[in-house]
Scaffold this motif. Structure first.
Motif, PDB file in Angstrom:
ATOM      1  N   GLY A  74       0.816  -1.210   0.000  1.00 23.60           N
ATOM      2  CA  GLY A  74       0.000   0.000   0.000  1.00 23.60           C
ATOM      3  C   GLY A  74       0.846   1.254   0.000  1.00 23.60           C
ATOM      4  N   ALA A  75       1.933   1.227   0.777  1.00 20.15           N
ATOM      5  CA  ALA A  75       2.814   2.392   0.810  1.00 20.15           C
ATOM      6  C   ALA A  75       3.442   2.638  -0.547  1.00 20.15           C
ATOM      7  CB  ALA A  75       3.901   2.181   1.867  1.00 20.15           C
ATOM      8  N   ALA A  76       3.847   1.562  -1.218  1.00 14.88           N
ATOM      9  CA  ALA A  76       4.449   1.722  -2.542  1.00 14.88           C
ATOM     10  C   ALA A  76       3.477   2.362  -3.507  1.00 14.88           C
ATOM     11  CB  ALA A  76       4.907   0.363  -3.062  1.00 14.88           C
ATOM     12  N   GLN A  77       2.213   1.956  -3.417  1.00 17.09           N
ATOM     13  CA  GLN A  77       1.205   2.529  -4.299  1.00 17.09           C
ATOM     14  C   GLN A  77       0.940   3.990  -3.977  1.00 17.09           C
ATOM     15  OE1 GLN A  77       0.024   1.015  -6.868  1.00 17.09           O
ATOM     16  NE2 GLN A  77       0.472  -1.138  -6.511  1.00 17.09           N
ATOM     17  N   HIS A  78       1.142   4.397  -2.711  1.00 18.32           N
ATOM     18  CA  HIS A  78       0.823   5.764  -2.306  1.00 18.32           C
ATOM     19  C   HIS A  78       2.038   6.686  -2.265  1.00 18.32           C
ATOM     20  CE1 HIS A  78      -2.821   3.637  -0.897  1.00 18.32           C
ATOM     21  NE2 HIS A  78      -3.411   4.782  -1.182  1.00 18.32           N
ATOM     22  N   GLY A  79       3.195   6.181  -2.666  1.00 17.24           N
ATOM     23  CA  GLY A  79       4.329   7.071  -2.833  1.00 17.24           C
ATOM     24  C   GLY A  79       5.389   6.933  -1.759  1.00 17.24           C
TER      25      GLY A  79
ATOM     26  N   ARG B 178      19.579  -3.249  -8.307  1.00 20.58           N
ATOM     27  CA  ARG B 178      19.829  -1.846  -8.022  1.00 20.58           C
ATOM     28  C   ARG B 178      19.013  -1.499  -6.782  1.00 20.58           C
ATOM     29  NH1 ARG B 178      23.540  -1.912 -11.109  1.00 20.58           N
ATOM     30  NH2 ARG B 178      23.954  -0.507 -12.861  1.00 20.58           N
ATOM     31  N   THR B 179      19.605  -0.755  -5.860  1.00 17.23           N
ATOM     32  CA  THR B 179      18.888  -0.285  -4.675  1.00 17.23           C
ATOM     33  C   THR B 179      18.737   1.223  -4.761  1.00 17.23           C
ATOM     34  OG1 THR B 179      19.689  -2.109  -3.304  1.00 17.23           O
ATOM     35  CG2 THR B 179      18.916  -0.140  -2.153  1.00 17.23           C
ATOM     36  N   VAL B 180      17.516   1.701  -4.549  1.00 17.23           N
ATOM     37  CA  VAL B 180      17.240   3.139  -4.611  1.00 17.23           C
ATOM     38  C   VAL B 180      16.720   3.600  -3.257  1.00 17.23           C
ATOM     39  CG1 VAL B 180      16.742   3.070  -7.081  1.00 17.23           C
ATOM     40  CG2 VAL B 180      14.875   2.779  -5.453  1.00 17.23           C
ATOM     41  N   PRO B 181      17.036   4.825  -2.855  1.00 18.09           N
ATOM     42  CA  PRO B 181      16.502   5.343  -1.596  1.00 18.09           C
ATOM     43  C   PRO B 181      14.985   5.427  -1.651  1.00 18.09           C
ATOM     44  CG  PRO B 181      18.269   6.747  -2.445  1.00 18.09           C
ATOM     45  CD  PRO B 181      17.906   5.795  -3.540  1.00 18.09           C
ATOM     46  N   ALA B 182      14.361   5.249  -0.493  1.00 14.28           N
ATOM     47  CA  ALA B 182      12.903   5.315  -0.451  1.00 14.28           C
ATOM     48  C   ALA B 182      12.392   6.648  -0.984  1.00 14.28           C
ATOM     49  CB  ALA B 182      12.416   5.079   0.975  1.00 14.28           C
ATOM     50  N   ALA B 183      13.121   7.715  -0.706  1.00 11.96           N
ATOM     51  CA  ALA B 183      12.679   9.038  -1.133  1.00 11.96           C
ATOM     52  C   ALA B 183      12.645   9.180  -2.650  1.00 11.96           C
ATOM     53  CB  ALA B 183      13.590  10.109  -0.529  1.00 11.96           C
ATOM     54  N   ALA B 184      13.411   8.342  -3.354  1.00  8.18           N
ATOM     55  CA  ALA B 184      13.463   8.432  -4.817  1.00  8.18           C
ATOM     56  C   ALA B 184      12.507   7.472  -5.505  1.00  8.18           C
ATOM     57  CB  ALA B 184      14.888   8.156  -5.292  1.00  8.18           C
ATOM     58  N   PHE B 185      11.741   6.712  -4.719  1.00  7.03           N
ATOM     59  CA  PHE B 185      10.999   5.612  -5.318  1.00  7.03           C
ATOM     60  C   PHE B 185       9.869   6.074  -6.236  1.00  7.03           C
ATOM     61  CE2 PHE B 185       7.982   2.030  -5.384  1.00  7.03           C
ATOM     62  CZ  PHE B 185       8.835   1.089  -5.948  1.00  7.03           C
TER      63      PHE B 185
ATOM     64  N   VAL C 243      11.353   6.449  -9.613  1.00  5.14           N
ATOM     65  CA  VAL C 243      11.821   5.165 -10.124  1.00  5.14           C
ATOM     66  C   VAL C 243      10.644   4.282 -10.526  1.00  5.14           C
ATOM     67  CG1 VAL C 243      13.016   3.041  -9.474  1.00  5.14           C
ATOM     68  CG2 VAL C 243      14.001   5.254  -8.875  1.00  5.14           C
ATOM     69  N   ALA C 244       9.569   4.321  -9.757  1.00  5.60           N
ATOM     70  CA  ALA C 244       8.398   3.520 -10.093  1.00  5.60           C
ATOM     71  C   ALA C 244       7.817   3.924 -11.439  1.00  5.60           C
ATOM     72  CB  ALA C 244       7.346   3.650  -8.999  1.00  5.60           C
ATOM     73  N   GLU C 245       7.950   5.184 -11.781  1.00  6.25           N
ATOM     74  CA  GLU C 245       7.389   5.685 -13.036  1.00  6.25           C
ATOM     75  C   GLU C 245       8.335   5.501 -14.214  1.00  6.25           C
ATOM     76  OE1 GLU C 245       5.757   9.905 -14.958  1.00  6.25           O
ATOM     77  OE2 GLU C 245       6.190   9.756 -12.810  1.00  6.25           O
ATOM     78  N   ARG C 246       9.621   5.767 -13.978  1.00  7.77           N
ATOM     79  CA  ARG C 246      10.572   5.800 -15.101  1.00  7.77           C
ATOM     80  C   ARG C 246      11.686   4.764 -15.001  1.00  7.77           C
ATOM     81  NH1 ARG C 246       9.691  11.218 -13.820  1.00  7.77           N
ATOM     82  NH2 ARG C 246      11.662  11.389 -12.690  1.00  7.77           N
ATOM     83  N   GLY C 247      11.740   4.023 -13.906  1.00  2.00           N
ATOM     84  CA  GLY C 247      12.784   3.035 -13.739  1.00  2.00           C
ATOM     85  C   GLY C 247      14.121   3.658 -13.393  1.00  2.00           C
TER      86      GLY C 247
ATOM     87  N   LEU D 145      15.376  -0.265 -15.762  1.00  2.00           N
ATOM     88  CA  LEU D 145      14.916  -1.322 -14.867  1.00  2.00           C
ATOM     89  C   LEU D 145      13.736  -0.765 -14.081  1.00  2.00           C
ATOM     90  CD1 LEU D 145      15.359  -4.150 -13.542  1.00  2.00           C
ATOM     91  CD2 LEU D 145      16.844  -2.980 -11.890  1.00  2.00           C
ATOM     92  N   VAL D 146      12.556  -1.308 -14.332  1.00  2.00           N
ATOM     93  CA  VAL D 146      11.318  -0.759 -13.769  1.00  2.00           C
ATOM     94  C   VAL D 146      10.771  -1.721 -12.718  1.00  2.00           C
ATOM     95  CG1 VAL D 146       8.986   0.035 -14.288  1.00  2.00           C
ATOM     96  CG2 VAL D 146      10.825   0.396 -15.950  1.00  2.00           C
ATOM     97  N   PRO D 147      10.534  -1.269 -11.493  1.00  2.00           N
ATOM     98  CA  PRO D 147      10.010  -2.171 -10.467  1.00  2.00           C
ATOM     99  C   PRO D 147       8.573  -2.586 -10.734  1.00  2.00           C
ATOM    100  CG  PRO D 147      10.053   0.077  -9.639  1.00  2.00           C
ATOM    101  CD  PRO D 147      10.738   0.103 -10.980  1.00  2.00           C
ATOM    102  N   VAL D 148       8.277  -3.836 -10.416  1.00  2.00           N
ATOM    103  CA  VAL D 148       6.897  -4.337 -10.485  1.00  2.00           C
ATOM    104  C   VAL D 148       6.288  -4.046  -9.120  1.00  2.00           C
ATOM    105  CG1 VAL D 148       5.422  -6.316 -10.989  1.00  2.00           C
ATOM    106  CG2 VAL D 148       7.658  -6.096 -12.102  1.00  2.00           C
ATOM    107  N   VAL D 149       5.701  -2.861  -8.988  1.00  2.00           N
ATOM    108  CA  VAL D 149       5.401  -2.286  -7.678  1.00  2.00           C
ATOM    109  C   VAL D 149       4.492  -3.166  -6.841  1.00  2.00           C
ATOM    110  CG1 VAL D 149       4.351  -0.296  -6.524  1.00  2.00           C
ATOM    111  CG2 VAL D 149       5.819   0.052  -8.521  1.00  2.00           C
ATOM    112  N   ASP D 150       3.533  -3.832  -7.449  1.00  2.00           N
ATOM    113  CA  ASP D 150       2.592  -4.605  -6.648  1.00  2.00           C
ATOM    114  C   ASP D 150       3.192  -5.898  -6.109  1.00  2.00           C
ATOM    115  OD1 ASP D 150       2.720  -6.074  -8.970  1.00  2.00           O
ATOM    116  OD2 ASP D 150       0.560  -6.098  -9.339  1.00  2.00           O
TER     117      ASP D 150
END
Length: 460
Positions: A8-13, A39-46, A49-53, A85-90
């Motif tokens: 849920g958090a991933a979906q809400h940003g 690749r590991t990305v900071p939570a603040a950048a997610f 990354v979720a939109e553009r990889g 590289l695009v995350p499969v958020v769900d």
């Protein structure tokens, strides 16, 4: 089950991830050696990354097992270029054994967002879609074997001492890793990886757990997540885990036994029929398609030099191309339905499969081979119910039983000579796979068997 708070958090940003204690999100894929890359990305950048990889080099498709970049595949023949590289958020979960991090599988796309032919997840998704268009649904489950030793514990000769060397399959073997086993089961559950059972396996220091069946893409995701979970739990208890096909020369190897079933309109085609072992005609054709293409399939499901060392007659790893009902020496073991377990339990186990296989590609070629059998209405030969390794060459020839490829050259010959399996992978990915295997073989020239085993031991 999936960590609903993280999903849920991933979906809400990104702002919703910080209160949950997530500092970074690790995006994971597997390369052509079955090695997880990330690749590991900071939570603040997610959010971005979720939109553009995130950018990665396309050359990961031509990394060999030991990270040599191979330039023998023309489309990836130089250092220039970038993919996303695009995350499969769900599919995101917070890692129980690494609570500051979330884990998510990734999809590789071209720089403009279009499909990229080397993305293994995309290869599998296309086969699942092809099956669905034919009215067929697949399920897949894994038996995953691994070796445990104490971190840094070796005998001075390049060999590892197993955590336990005593009677197999018993409670004493599990007691030797009691704290690790408890944490692993809890972590796998928290990470959404459903485990059917866990036990001490046959080899010294060897353990195995089985994952519940799922749709093929979910099964491949879970295989990678399960391996990450094992390594984290092992580290927490001063242990080191290896899923390598062979950890110690002369011992049994670690398999990733791949179980699959195929259904139409909710009915498992491997049971309830009047065909061999109670299969329906389509179920038998599925098995026959796997058997027909088995040499090319195994070039993908057991592709490394360590895999080839594991595939020996008499070790229950399926060295001969044949099928049998509950025959653990057969490369294809039919597990039939029973009154106790019900018709949905029937499945085909592929024995020559291990962690050197990319799980997405492995399932893709299995499905492609099986679909070919169904489309052509193939009929399997009679099952083999004993050890074909004990047969004479003449008897094996009479029954159409042959040894699976035992060299890189033989495996590549089987793969490149099979248009059906090449088509499932795509010509570009097939050729990238070729150069990687050839690079591994060139690196091993002059090495003895023990050196090859050691060189793969900690890759998985």
């Amino acid at each position: 089950m999936l960590d609903q708070a993280i999903a849920g958090a991933a979906q809400h940003g990104a702002d919703a991830l910080d209160p949950l204690g997530v500092a970074g999100i690790t995006i994971v894929w597997a390369d052509n050696n079955g090695i997880p890359r990330s690749r590991t990305v900071p939570a603040a950048a997610f959010d971005a990354v979720a939109e553009r990889g995130v950018g990665i080099t396309p050359l990961f498709a031509v990394f060999d097992s030991h990270d040599t970049i191979c330039f023998g595949h023309a489309p990836l023949g130089g250092p220039s270029g970038d993919i996303r590289l695009v995350p499969v958020v769900d599919r995101m979960v917070r890692l129980a054994g690494q609570p500051g991090f979330a884990w998510v599988p990734g999809r590789q796309v071209a720089a403009d967002g279009s499909p990229w032919p080397y993305c293994p997840r995309g290869v599998l998704e296309r086969q699942v879609e092809r099956a669905a268009a034919l009215g067929l649904e697949f399920r897949a489950g894994d038996e995953m074997e691994f070796h445990l030793s104490r971190a840094g514990d070796d005998d001075g000769d390049g060999e590892v001492r197993p955590i336990y060397d005593g009677p197999s399959y018993g409670p004493a073997k599990m007691l030797s890793v009691d704290g690790f086993a408890e944490q692993l089961l809890r972590d796998l559950h928290h990470n959404g990886v459903p485990v059917v059972q866990f036990h001490g396996e046959y080899g010294p220091g060897q353990f195995e757990f089985s994952l519940a069946p799922a749709d093929p893409v979910t099964a491949a995701d879970r295989q990678l997540l399960a391996r990450q979970t094992v390594h984290a739990a092992a580290r927490a208890h001063g242990l080191r885990a290896s899923f390598a096909p062979l950890v110690t020369l002369g011992q049994v190897g670690n398999g990733w036994h791949l179980h699959t079933s195929v259904s139409r309109a909710g009915r498992n085609l491997l049971s309830g029929g009047d065909g061999p072992a109670g299969m329906t005609a389509e179920g038998a054709a599925y098995l026959a398609g796997l058997l027909r293409d088995l040499p090319a399939v195994v070039a993908v499901t057991a592709p490394s030099l360590s895999s080839l060392q594991r595939l020996r007659p008499g070790y229950w790893c399926g060295a001969y191309a044949c099928w049998g009902v509950e025959n653990r020496e057969a490369a294809l073991r039919l597990v039939p339905a029973t009154p106790l377990l019900g018709p949905g339990h029937a499945n085909v186990e592929l024995k020559p499969s291990d962690a050197a296989a990319n799980p997405y590609l492995a399932l893709a070629v299995v499905i492609a081979a099986g679909l070919g059998g169904i489309e052509e209405g193939l009929v399997p030969p009679a099952p083999v119910q004993d050890n074909p390794g004990d047969w004479s060459e003449a008897r094996r020839a009479e029954h159409g039983v042959h040894r699976l490829p035992s060299t890189v050259e033989q495996q590549l010959g089987a793969l490149l000579g099979n248009a059906r399996i090449r088509g499932a992978l795509g010509e570009d990915l097939t050729d990238a796979f070729r150069v990687v295997r050839q690079s591994d073989a060139a690196r091993a020239e002059g090495q003895d068997a023990a050196e090859i085993v050691r060189s793969y031991r900690w890759l998985y």
